[in-house]
Design an enzyme around this catalytic site. Structure first.
Site: not given
Ligand code: CAP
Ligand code: MG
Length: 449
Positions: A170, A194, A196-197, A287, A319, A374, A396-397
């Site tokens: 991340k 993208k 990461d948050e 989100r 999301h 996921g 992502g993963g």
């Molecule tokens: C997903 C992700 C997103 C989540 C957020 C993570 O990564 O980048 O932030 O999807 O949840 O950090 O987990 P992966 P939502 O693809 O590796 O899981 O989309 O439900 O808001």
């Molecule tokens: Mg993320």
């Protein structure tokens, strides 16, 4: 308990709280309506609880007042249509005269209908399930800048979902590592890189350097592949700093920004939306933090409300969760409802859905739902089948963990989507698409936890 209250020159008996309840009330067309799930505290009747919610979220307080001029009395909210859910909780609607709300001001709306009421001792549980926004309220907002068509036009992608990948881990990568990952991911066929948050401008990867480096990668990949690419760069920060970062993005030629919209707050979302419009940038709304108050079905507020207000203010992607597969909690029916709310010109709840209200959007552009969390190639047919193709899918993963690296991961994702659109089973399609084959060997169709 009733009390005498001066109304103008008269004195009237007031049955405080219950005067905010009119069970068979018919709301006026221009009233804003909230649906609450209410669990009264022990010893409190549901009527009293509804009255307290309507009172505290409009003009009242804990006691009758010495005087209540008729003009203010007309601002009283009214609780009505109380339905028992047979579990100690109830659904109730509350109708609010629009004069209670400042035009164009979402923070003030939320201070009213999502403020003090969550902390009242007389209420054990309170969840704001939905808000009906009348046309007169909606018309003070501009909605999405680009919307689904505008984003598709930016990327020249019309016949499939748009694909995004977050470089993982991340956070922690430096500019070189991040740019190399970006090159591999985008060369493999992913459309949007993208952030990461929780990536912003840490010491190991400063915002401006990352932007410039990734834009050079995008330029290179676009030339090599002939495909349009974009960068959902996270501008989340203090508001003045976000303004500076948005300007940097615009100057770079990138057409997207990303915000953690729940974290930065409604006021900032409104500011960002107006800044982004100046540069015609699409806003990707992550989100993170929503689950702190959307997950509990008896207290807090629904993702439905967050998504509705985000479309009203004007994000372009948001999301929504994953349908049945994925790593984060989400009910498929809720995810589908969210997609319909974001894409339809008029949101119509299903017949048996008493938690939501019909919502015309009065011409506001539709928003791209983003399914993420996921996901891996083996899950994508389910996602596409359940949520449709006007969708952004973030993997992502599921790309960065491909046994042959991110480029192969990107190819496997594209192959899975191609197979799903052609109606070919993945295992069949994988016979002559080795990247997909290798992804299925690692993750199969097993749903990630
Ligand atoms: C997903 C992700 C997103 C989540 C957020 C993570 O990564 O980048 O932030 O999807 O949840 O950090 O987990 P992966 P939502 O693809 O590796 O899981 O989309 O439900 O808001
Ligand atoms: Mg993320």
């Amino acid at each position: 308990m009733s009390y005498l209250v001066k109304i103008g020159d008269e004195e009237e008996e007031f049955e405080w709280y219950l005067d905010f309840v009119k069970k068979d009330y018919k709301p006026k067309d221009d009233e804003l309506i909230a649906i609450f799930r209410i669990t009264p505290a022990d010893g409190i009747s549901i009527e009293d609880a509804v009255g307290r919610v309507a009172s505290e979220s409009s003009v009242g307080t804990w006691t009758t007042l010495y005087t209540l001029p008729p003009r203010i009395r007309n601002l009283m909210a009214k609780g009505y249509e109380i339905i028992s859910l047979n579990d100690g909780s109830y659904l109730a609607k509350v109708a609010y005269p629009l004069d209670l709300f400042e035009e164009g001001n979402i923070p003030q709306l939320m201070s009213s209908i999502a403020g003090n009421i969550f902390g009242m001792k007389a209420i054990k549980g309170l969840r704001l399930e939905d808000i009906y926004l009348p046309e007169h309220y909606v018309k003070h907002f501009k909605g999405p800048i680009k919307g689904i068509k505008g984003v598709r036009d930016s990327l020249k992608i019309y016949d499939r979902p748009i694909l995004a990948t977050v470089p993982k881990p991340k956070v922690g990568m430096d500019i070189t590592e991040y740019s190399e990952a970006a090159y591999e991911i985008l060369s493999g066929g992913i459309d949007l890189l993208k952030d990461d948050e929780n990536l912003s401008s840490q010491n190991f990867i400063k915002f401006r350097d990352r932007l410039n480096s990734v834009m050079k990668v995008i330029d290179k990949v676009e030339k090599e592949t002939g495909e349009k690419k974009g960068y959902l760069i996270n501008v989340t920060a203090e508001t003045n700093e976000m303004a500076k970062r948005i300007k940097l993005v615009a100057d770079s030629g990138n057409q997207f920004i990303m915000i953690d919209f729940v974290i930065i707050g409604w006021a900032a979302v409104q500011t960002v939306r107006n800044l982004a419009e100046e540069y015609s940038l699409a806003i990707h709304a992550h989100r993170a933090f929503h689950a702190a108050f959307t997950r509990n079905s008896s207290h807090g507020l629904s993702m439905f409300v967050l998504a509705k207000l985000a479309r009203l203010i004007g994000v372009d992607h948001i999301h929504v969760g994953t349908p049945g597969v994925g790593k984060l909690e989400a009910k498929t029916v809720d995810v589908i409802n969210l997609c319909n709310l974001l894409r339809e010109n008029v949101y119509k709840p299903k017949d048996n859905d008493i938690f939501h209200l019909e919502q015309p959007w009065y011409g506001l552009k539709p928003v791209f739902p983003t399914s993420s969390g996921g996901l891996h190639p083996g899950t994508l047919p389910i996602v596409l089948e359940t949520l449709g193709k006007d969708l952004i899918i973030q993997v992502g993963g599921g790309v960065m963990g491909h046994p042959d690296g991110p480029r192969a991961g990107g190819k496997a994702v594209r192959q899975a989507i191609d197979a799903a659109i052609k109606g070919i089973k993945l295992e069949k399609y994988a016979e002559d698409h080795k990247e997909l084959q290798r992804a299925l060997e690692k993750w199969g169709f097993i749903k990630p936890i």
